[in-house]
Design an enzyme around this catalytic site. Sequence first.
Site, PDB file in Angstrom:
ATOM      1  N   SER A  88       0.826  -1.204   0.000  1.00  0.00           N
ATOM      2  CA  SER A  88       0.000   0.000   0.000  1.00  0.00           C
ATOM      3  C   SER A  88       0.859   1.253   0.000  1.00  0.00           C
ATOM      4  CB  SER A  88      -0.854   0.053   1.267  1.00  0.00           C
ATOM      5  OG  SER A  88      -1.585  -1.108   1.417  1.00  0.00           O
ATOM      6  N   ASN A 141      -3.877   5.949  -2.102  1.00  0.00           N
ATOM      7  CA  ASN A 141      -3.518   6.135  -0.689  1.00  0.00           C
ATOM      8  C   ASN A 141      -2.865   7.490  -0.422  1.00  0.00           C
ATOM      9  OD1 ASN A 141      -4.625   3.843   0.355  1.00  0.00           O
ATOM     10  ND2 ASN A 141      -2.774   2.619   0.142  1.00  0.00           N
TER      11      ASN A 141
HETATM   12  N1  CAA Z   1     -15.739  -9.674   0.128  1.00  0.00           N
HETATM   13  C1  CAA Z   1     -16.422  -9.996  -0.992  1.00  0.00           C
HETATM   14  N2  CAA Z   1     -17.544  -9.388  -1.386  1.00  0.00           N
HETATM   15  C2  CAA Z   1     -18.031  -8.439  -0.580  1.00  0.00           C
HETATM   16  C3  CAA Z   1     -17.397  -8.063   0.617  1.00  0.00           C
HETATM   17  C4  CAA Z   1     -16.209  -8.743   0.961  1.00  0.00           C
HETATM   18  N3  CAA Z   1     -15.505  -8.438   2.063  1.00  0.00           N
HETATM   19  N4  CAA Z   1     -18.106  -7.071   1.191  1.00  0.00           N
HETATM   20  C5  CAA Z   1     -19.154  -6.840   0.387  1.00  0.00           C
HETATM   21  N5  CAA Z   1     -19.106  -7.665  -0.684  1.00  0.00           N
HETATM   22  C6  CAA Z   1     -20.026  -7.711  -1.793  1.00  0.00           C
HETATM   23  C7  CAA Z   1     -21.401  -8.168  -1.349  1.00  0.00           C
HETATM   24  O1  CAA Z   1     -21.481  -9.571  -1.369  1.00  0.00           O
HETATM   25  C8  CAA Z   1     -22.288  -7.501  -2.372  1.00  0.00           C
HETATM   26  O2  CAA Z   1     -22.253  -8.274  -3.571  1.00  0.00           O
HETATM   27  P1  CAA Z   1     -23.509  -8.312  -4.579  1.00  0.00           P
HETATM   28  O3  CAA Z   1     -23.689  -6.905  -5.068  1.00  0.00           O
HETATM   29  O4  CAA Z   1     -23.028  -9.248  -5.642  1.00  0.00           O
HETATM   30  O5  CAA Z   1     -24.665  -8.806  -3.788  1.00  0.00           O
HETATM   31  C9  CAA Z   1     -21.584  -6.180  -2.683  1.00  0.00           C
HETATM   32  O6  CAA Z   1     -20.212  -6.371  -2.293  1.00  0.00           O
HETATM   33  C10 CAA Z   1     -22.159  -5.024  -1.898  1.00  0.00           C
HETATM   34  O7  CAA Z   1     -22.097  -5.382  -0.531  1.00  0.00           O
HETATM   35  P2  CAA Z   1     -23.212  -5.007   0.558  1.00  0.00           P
HETATM   36  O8  CAA Z   1     -24.516  -4.840  -0.132  1.00  0.00           O
HETATM   37  O9  CAA Z   1     -23.104  -5.971   1.665  1.00  0.00           O
HETATM   38  O10 CAA Z   1     -22.704  -3.665   1.180  1.00  0.00           O
HETATM   39  P3  CAA Z   1     -22.370  -2.286   0.540  1.00  0.00           P
HETATM   40  O11 CAA Z   1     -23.267  -1.968  -0.611  1.00  0.00           O
HETATM   41  O12 CAA Z   1     -22.315  -1.381   1.700  1.00  0.00           O
HETATM   42  O13 CAA Z   1     -20.919  -2.455  -0.052  1.00  0.00           O
HETATM   43  C11 CAA Z   1     -18.604  -2.212   0.175  1.00  0.00           C
HETATM   44  C12 CAA Z   1     -19.857  -2.879   0.728  1.00  0.00           C
HETATM   45  C13 CAA Z   1     -18.367  -2.650  -1.278  1.00  0.00           C
HETATM   46  C14 CAA Z   1     -17.431  -2.676   1.023  1.00  0.00           C
HETATM   47  C15 CAA Z   1     -18.823  -0.651   0.214  1.00  0.00           C
HETATM   48  O14 CAA Z   1     -19.172  -0.267   1.516  1.00  0.00           O
HETATM   49  C16 CAA Z   1     -17.611   0.131  -0.211  1.00  0.00           C
HETATM   50  O15 CAA Z   1     -17.343   0.297  -1.384  1.00  0.00           O
HETATM   51  N6  CAA Z   1     -16.848   0.661   0.774  1.00  0.00           N
HETATM   52  C17 CAA Z   1     -15.635   1.405   0.516  1.00  0.00           C
HETATM   53  C18 CAA Z   1     -14.496   0.436   0.389  1.00  0.00           C
HETATM   54  C19 CAA Z   1     -13.206   1.124   0.105  1.00  0.00           C
HETATM   55  O16 CAA Z   1     -13.076   2.329   0.045  1.00  0.00           O
HETATM   56  N7  CAA Z   1     -12.159   0.301  -0.089  1.00  0.00           N
HETATM   57  C20 CAA Z   1     -10.836   0.798  -0.297  1.00  0.00           C
HETATM   58  C21 CAA Z   1     -10.104   0.773   0.999  1.00  0.00           C
HETATM   59  S1  CAA Z   1      -8.483   1.422   0.807  1.00  0.00           S
HETATM   60  C22 CAA Z   1      -7.574   0.132   0.280  1.00  0.00           C
HETATM   61  O17 CAA Z   1      -7.991  -0.977   0.173  1.00  0.00           O
HETATM   62  C23 CAA Z   1      -6.185   0.451  -0.111  1.00  0.00           C
HETATM   63  C24 CAA Z   1      -5.154   0.291   0.892  1.00  0.00           C
HETATM   64  O18 CAA Z   1      -4.049   0.024   0.522  1.00  0.00           O
HETATM   65  C25 CAA Z   1      -5.374   0.579   2.310  1.00  0.00           C
END
Ligand code: CAA
Length: 294
Positions: free
Chosen positions: A119, A190
């Site tokens: 990251s 990031n």
């Molecule tokens: N693994 C696999 N699939 C997942 C999951 C997981 N941990 N969490 C959610 N999903 C899937 C669900 O199964 C669902 O799939 P379908 O559409 O096929 O049914 C879909 O994602 C949407 O999930 P939910 O309806 O349960 O919940 P949501 O709509 O709130 O979405 C989320 C969850 C996708 C995590 C959303 O909240 C989101 O986009 N959050 C922001 C995440 C983000 O910013 N990530 C980057 C972090 S920074 C990083 O990673 C970089 C680093 O180096 C630190």
Amino acid sequence: MEIKKVGVVGCGLMGHGIAQICAQNGWEVVVREIDQGQLDKGIGKVRKQLGRAVEKGKLEQADADAVLARITPTLEYGDLADCDLVIEAITEDLDRKLEMWEALDGVVRDDAYFATNTSSLAVADQAAATKRPERFIGLHFFNPAQVMPLLEVVRAERSGDDAVQLGFDLGEQLGKTTVAAADNRGFIVNRLLVPYMLDAIRAHEQGVGSVQDIDTGMMAGASHPMGPLTLADFVGLDTLVAISDVMAEAYGEDGFAAPDTLRRMVDAGDFGRKTGRGFYDYSGEEPVPVDSGS
Ligand code: CAA
């Protein structure tokens, strides 16, 4: 090179997701962890995600079984010997990554490619620990790797054009949106996202708003899918400290320094969602903000 077999080192938060999407794409995957407990936990998460997809009718049970069957869990580096590409997703600690690359370099085919999912650390520093820096790139996935569309492809000082192209091709095959990022600390996302999460923690320290109100503010006011404190818990507070330490040293700007609250929480073993407690307590049905007094 056509990819047929991918090695993933680390089956934690990122590694299990990377292993899953590679297997879903039809590639054989060998995933390595340091102990059986971690390995079982990671594979258990893949099994759970596949099970959910089956329940929702998005995947046939037979296809889910086939995906799992394509993933070979192992504790031995030697099992990655004939991989075409190895992606590391271990702890954000340069010494541990260097140790790992040195061990892998000796056992994996000389013409295989290596990629780090770091990251914040320099890709070039890791490439230099191997005898194949021209076959070494950064591939930065986002959590959850199964869902987030982006893949940052990072060209390091000595990455060859073929290695960089392999990164873009892999992204396309996995259905990701790819962007080219320079080998600076934090790449594109990031570089912008980490100071934002740290600022949210400082805003909370300064009493600007409660945990819940800061998160609700950014979700309802800026249409973010998660508020910044939920996101910090999701990324992992230990990881956030590790990234901010690297970036604070690289950029020398206060905005990248880990706030006291964050360090205290990590010292106390509160790493966010993965340990069940961070800015929220995850022990119940719904997360409860820890500053709510309930
Ligand atoms: N693994 C696999 N699939 C997942 C999951 C997981 N941990 N969490 C959610 N999903 C899937 C669900 O199964 C669902 O799939 P379908 O559409 O096929 O049914 C879909 O994602 C949407 O999930 P939910 O309806 O349960 O919940 P949501 O709509 O709130 O979405 C989320 C969850 C996708 C995590 C959303 O909240 C989101 O986009 N959050 C922001 C995440 C983000 O910013 N990530 C980057 C972090 S920074 C990083 O990673 C970089 C680093 O180096 C630190």
